[in-house]
Design a protein around this motif. Structure first.
Motif, mmCIF file in Angstrom:
data_model
loop_
_atom_site.group_PDB
_atom_site.id
_atom_site.type_symbol
_atom_site.label_atom_id
_atom_site.label_comp_id
_atom_site.label_asym_id
_atom_site.label_seq_id
_atom_site.Cartn_x
_atom_site.Cartn_y
_atom_site.Cartn_z
ATOM 1 N N ILE A 269 0.769 -1.232 0.187
ATOM 2 C CA ILE A 269 0.145 -0.054 0.032
ATOM 3 C C ILE A 269 0.854 1.246 0.054
ATOM 4 O O ILE A 269 1.702 1.567 1.056
ATOM 5 N N CYS A 270 0.667 1.940 -1.006
ATOM 6 C CA CYS A 270 1.826 3.165 -1.325
ATOM 7 C C CYS A 270 1.270 4.560 -0.763
ATOM 8 O O CYS A 270 2.288 5.438 -0.554
ATOM 9 N N VAL A 271 -0.020 4.742 -0.247
ATOM 10 C CA VAL A 271 -0.426 5.542 0.441
ATOM 11 C C VAL A 271 -1.212 5.382 1.593
ATOM 12 O O VAL A 271 -1.644 4.280 1.926
ATOM 13 N N PRO A 272 -1.196 6.189 2.780
ATOM 14 C CA PRO A 272 -1.896 6.075 4.019
ATOM 15 C C PRO A 272 -3.374 5.809 3.819
ATOM 16 O O PRO A 272 -4.097 6.354 3.151
ATOM 17 N N ARG A 273 -3.879 4.855 4.491
ATOM 18 C CA ARG A 273 -5.055 4.075 4.480
ATOM 19 C C ARG A 273 -5.558 4.319 6.195
ATOM 20 O O ARG A 273 -4.819 3.516 6.891
ATOM 21 N N MET A 274 -6.712 4.363 6.285
ATOM 22 C CA MET A 274 -7.389 4.470 7.683
ATOM 23 C C MET A 274 -7.726 2.822 8.189
ATOM 24 O O MET A 274 -8.384 2.268 7.341
ATOM 25 N N VAL A 275 -7.251 2.543 9.382
ATOM 26 C CA VAL A 275 -7.516 1.253 9.793
ATOM 27 C C VAL A 275 -8.860 1.300 10.757
ATOM 28 O O VAL A 275 -9.290 2.405 11.330
#
Length: 333
Positions: A269-275
């Protein structure tokens, strides 16, 4: 291994190994002894060599280093590369160091006024000095992008081949290897590098034969530009951060260390994603080599408690860690 000691106390030799269940070195000291060793000229009678700690004149620096004899220790190495078993002072650091972060091959130090020093192996650009050279002694990171913002750095995190920094205004900066997307800078390839906003100077990038991107100077993580980040953490190949109410992850997801749903379980995953986590206030996060943890503060039905969630090592989704009532009370405190 590095340590900041603001109030060193005299260590003592623990002889009852069965009680402490802790290994004792050939000088008769446990890891606890080494961490509490007083920097003075006092000889320790329990030591076989009956010797004291050297470099006591650097007591004001408060930064000690010991362990495997390699460049991440930040001290002149002996001619015979034997392990450094007694704490040594880092004389090349200023006296106002407040935070340290270290990993397998490099170390970061943060001063009270927000300056970052780094040293160790430079592969991937993780030292942030504009190149990939090895730096055996602490060196100040002269980052133009940070200097132009004139915002104080408040936190640092060292991954295996990358580094993170957090500024007082909630912005996250990253540098080093982006082979697994752990910098969170967006889509990348061997010849091109793009993000959704911030322009990346070509001088900050270098391509390697394995088609990974190396960022040799701090760059902003543009995917978080609208988020006021409060804390950061770096694993071996992934990164984490949190705002007041959300946790974000990016990088390698090979063992589920990003905590994303099964439908989003890509390997990188190359960009921040919310958990996805229960509604709560985020207290802190921690990143292991291939795992992640978060401490939450929840207020429900007139109850006020803290909970720990973990994921990774093959577990894709966050799972609450069960504690006994006694341990749960200590966490709440």
């Amino acid at each position: 291994t590095n340590m900041i000691s603001k109030r060193p106390i005299r260590g003592r030799c623990i002889k009852n190994i069965d009680t402490w269940k802790s290994p004792i070195d050939h000088d008769g000291f446990t890891p606890l002894d080494l961490l509490t060793w007083k920097l003075s000229n006092t000889n320790f009678s329990n030591s076989k060599s009956n010797s004291s700690i050297e470099e006591t004149s650097c007591f004001d620096s408060l930064v000690l280093s010991f362990g495997k004899a390699d460049f991440q220790l930040g001290i002149p190495l002996p001619k015979q590369l034997s392990d450094i078993q007694k704490p040594r002072c880092l004389e090349d650091l200023p006296s106002n160091i407040t935070k340290l972060s270290c990993n397998r091959h490099h170390t970061l130090a943060l001063t009270e006024d927000g300056a970052i020093f780094s040293w160790g192996h430079g592969f991937g650009g993780k030292l942030g000095h504009g190149d990939e050279h090895t730096q055996p002694l602490p060196k100040l990171i002269d980052a133009t992008v940070l200097n132009e913002r004139k915002v104080k750095v408040t936190a640092i995190a060292a991954g295996e081949d990358h580094s993170l920094a957090l500024t007082a205004d909630g912005r996250v900066f990253a540098w080093g290897s982006d082979r697994h997307g752990q910098l969170g800078l967006g889509s990348r390839s061997a010849s091109t590098f793009t993000t959704s906003s911030d322009t990346i100077p070509p001088s900050s990038l270098s391509s390697s034969v394995d088609s990974s991107i190396h960022v040799t100077s701090p760059l902003p993580v543009s995917g978080l530009r609208k988020t006021r980040v409060r804390g950061i953490a770096a694993g071996a190949r992934h990164s984490m951060c949190f705002s007041e109410t959300a946790v974000y992850t990016w990088g390698s997801n090979s063992l589920g260390q990003l905590g994303l749903s099964q439908r989003s379980a890509e390997r990188t995953i190359c960009v921040p994603r919310m958990v996805s986590l229960p509604v709560s206030t985020i207290v802190s996060v921690a990143a292991g080599p291939q795992s992640s943890l978060v401490l939450l503060h929840r207020e429900e039905d007139a109850s006020d408690r803290r909970e720990v969630y973990q994921w990774g090592q093959g577990i894709q989704l966050p799972m609450r860690v069960p504690f006994s009532s006694r341990r749960r009370n200590s966490i709440s405190e």
